[in-house]
Write an enzyme that holds these catalytic residues in place. Structure first.
Site, PDB file in Angstrom:
ATOM      1  N   ASN A 135       3.421   8.489  -4.689  1.00  0.00           N
ATOM      2  CA  ASN A 135       3.738   9.923  -4.645  1.00  0.00           C
ATOM      3  C   ASN A 135       4.343  10.324  -3.292  1.00  0.00           C
ATOM      4  OD1 ASN A 135       1.553   9.782  -2.936  1.00  0.00           O
ATOM      5  ND2 ASN A 135       0.259  11.223  -4.054  1.00  0.00           N
ATOM      6  N   HIS A 137       3.050   9.561  -0.286  1.00  0.00           N
ATOM      7  CA  HIS A 137       2.114   9.756   0.831  1.00  0.00           C
ATOM      8  C   HIS A 137       2.303   8.692   1.905  1.00  0.00           C
ATOM      9  CE1 HIS A 137      -1.125   7.252  -1.443  1.00  0.00           C
ATOM     10  NE2 HIS A 137      -0.970   6.622  -0.303  1.00  0.00           N
TER      11      HIS A 137
HETATM   12  C1  GLP Z   1      -3.072   3.550   0.452  1.00  0.00           C
HETATM   13  C2  GLP Z   1      -3.044   3.670   1.961  1.00  0.00           C
HETATM   14  C3  GLP Z   1      -1.629   3.806   2.482  1.00  0.00           C
HETATM   15  C4  GLP Z   1      -0.746   2.734   1.851  1.00  0.00           C
HETATM   16  C5  GLP Z   1      -0.693   2.941   0.372  1.00  0.00           C
HETATM   17  C6  GLP Z   1       0.268   1.978  -0.361  1.00  0.00           C
HETATM   18  O1  GLP Z   1      -3.121   4.801  -0.176  1.00  0.00           O
HETATM   19  N1  GLP Z   1      -3.820   4.780   2.423  1.00  0.00           N
HETATM   20  O2  GLP Z   1      -1.654   3.675   3.908  1.00  0.00           O
HETATM   21  O3  GLP Z   1       0.546   2.816   2.400  1.00  0.00           O
HETATM   22  O4  GLP Z   1      -2.004   2.776  -0.126  1.00  0.00           O
HETATM   23  O5  GLP Z   1      -0.367   0.776  -0.674  1.00  0.00           O
HETATM   24  P1  GLP Z   1       0.386  -0.488  -1.276  1.00  0.00           P
HETATM   25  O6  GLP Z   1       1.070  -1.143  -0.138  1.00  0.00           O
HETATM   26  O7  GLP Z   1      -0.713  -1.342  -1.837  1.00  0.00           O
HETATM   27  O8  GLP Z   1       1.329   0.006  -2.303  1.00  0.00           O
END
Ligand code: GLP
Length: 241
Positions: A135, A137
Site C-alpha cells: 500500500n 507504506h
Molecule cells: C513491513 C515492514 C516494512 C517493510 C515491508 C515490506 O511492513 N514494516 O519496513 O518494508 O514490510 O516487506 P517485504 O520486503 O517482505 O515485502
C-alpha cells in the site's frame, strides 16, 4: 528521487551493498537504518558473506531499527529486533550493541523521543534502507501519515498486519500497532535507498513513478528528498516508463 531498474533481486542487493560500502569508506562510523521483510534478505546474505570474508568492516557502523511491533508480551522471536539479529548481525559477527532497536512496549512518547535523540547523538542517519509495503507504506508509516511525522506509534492496516503475519505464525495475535521512525525522520537521512523486488510490488512502484507527492502514498515523500533512489528488479519495475 530517481528510479533504477536492475535485473534480479540479487542485483537490487548489489546496488544497496555498494552504497553501504561507500558510507564505510566515507566515514569511520556510518549510521544505517535497516528494514525487515523479504526484500532485504539477499542484501543481508551478501553483507554476512563479505563481513565473514573480512572484505567489509560492517561492525564499524551503527544500526538503527526502522520500526517494531508494539504490544504487551509479544514473543521475542516475532520482533523486528530478533529478525535483524538473526538475519544479519549475529551471522555477520557484529556485536549486538551496534544496533539501536525499538522496544515493543513502554511509554510510547518516551520510546519515540529516545529513538530520535539516539539518532541525533549518533550524528544523524547516513543511509536509510527501506522496503515498501503493497500500500506504499515505508517502515510502519501507513497511508495518511504526515510527511513531517517523527518517530511514534502507528495503527497498522489490515493489509500490513496480514503481510507481517508470518512472523507470528499462529503463536500470538498479530499486533495492531507499530512503533516507527517517522516519514520526517527518514527524510533527515543523507541518503535514502528504497528496494523493491517481485511482481507483487509492480503496482505500487508504477503508482509511485506516475503519481504526485501524496499522503496516501507514504513512499512518494521521497520525491522531495535530495538523495533518494528507488531500486527495483525487472518484475517490480514492469510498469515503469
Ligand atoms: C513491513 C515492514 C516494512 C517493510 C515491508 C515490506 O511492513 N514494516 O519496513 O518494508 O514490510 O516487506 P517485504 O520486503 O517482505 O515485502
Amino acid at each position: 528521487m530517481i528510479f533504477q531498474q536492475v535485473e534480479s533481486p540479487d542485483d537490487v542487493a548489489e546496488v544497496a551493498f555498494e552504497r553501504i560500502q561507500h558510507w564505510l569508506t566515507a566515514k569511520s562510523e556510518p549510521v544505517f537504518a535497516l528494514p525487515t521483510g523479504a526484500t532485504p534478505l539477499p542484501l543481508y546474505r551478501r553483507l554476512i558473506e563479505a563481513t565473514r570474508d573480512g572484505r567489509l568492516p560492517l561492525a564499524r557502523a551503527r544500526f538503527f531499527a526502522l520500526d517494531e511491533f508494539w504490544g504487551n508480551d509479544l514473543p521475542e522471536s516475532s520482533t523486528f529486533r530478533h529478525f535483524l539479529v538473526t538475519r544479519l548481525l549475529s551471522p555477520a559477527g557484529i556485536p549486538l550493541d551496534r544496533l539501536v532497536a525499538l522496544p515493543t512496549s513502554g511509554d510510547p512518547e518516551r520510546v519515540a523521543a529516545t529513538h530520535e535523540s539516539a539518532i541525533r547523538a549518533a550524528g544523524g542517519l547516513d543511509l536509510v534502507l527501506l522496503g515498501i509495503g503493497g500500500n506504499g507504506h515505508i517502515a510502519f508509516n501507513e497511508p495518511g501519515t504526515p510527511h513531517d511525522s517523527r518517530t511514534g506509534l502507528r495503527v497498522l492496516t489490515e493489509k500490513t498486519r496480514l503481510a507481517n503475519g508470518y512472523l507470528f505464525a499462529g503463536h500470538h495475535p498479530i499486533p495492531t500497532h507499530g512503533m516507527t521512525m517517522g516519514i520526517g525522520t527518514i527524510a533527515t537521512a543523507r541518503e535514502v535507498l528504497l528496494m523493491a523486488s517481485g511482481s507483487g510490488k509492480a503496482g505500487i512502484i508504477g503508482r509511485l513513478q506516475d503519481g504526485p507527492v501524496a499522503l496516501e502514498l507514504p513512499a512518494s515523500s521521497l520525491k522531495s528528498h535530495g538523495d533518494a533512489r528507488i531500486v527495483v528488479d525487472r518484475a517490480a519495475g514492469v510498469a515503469l516508463n
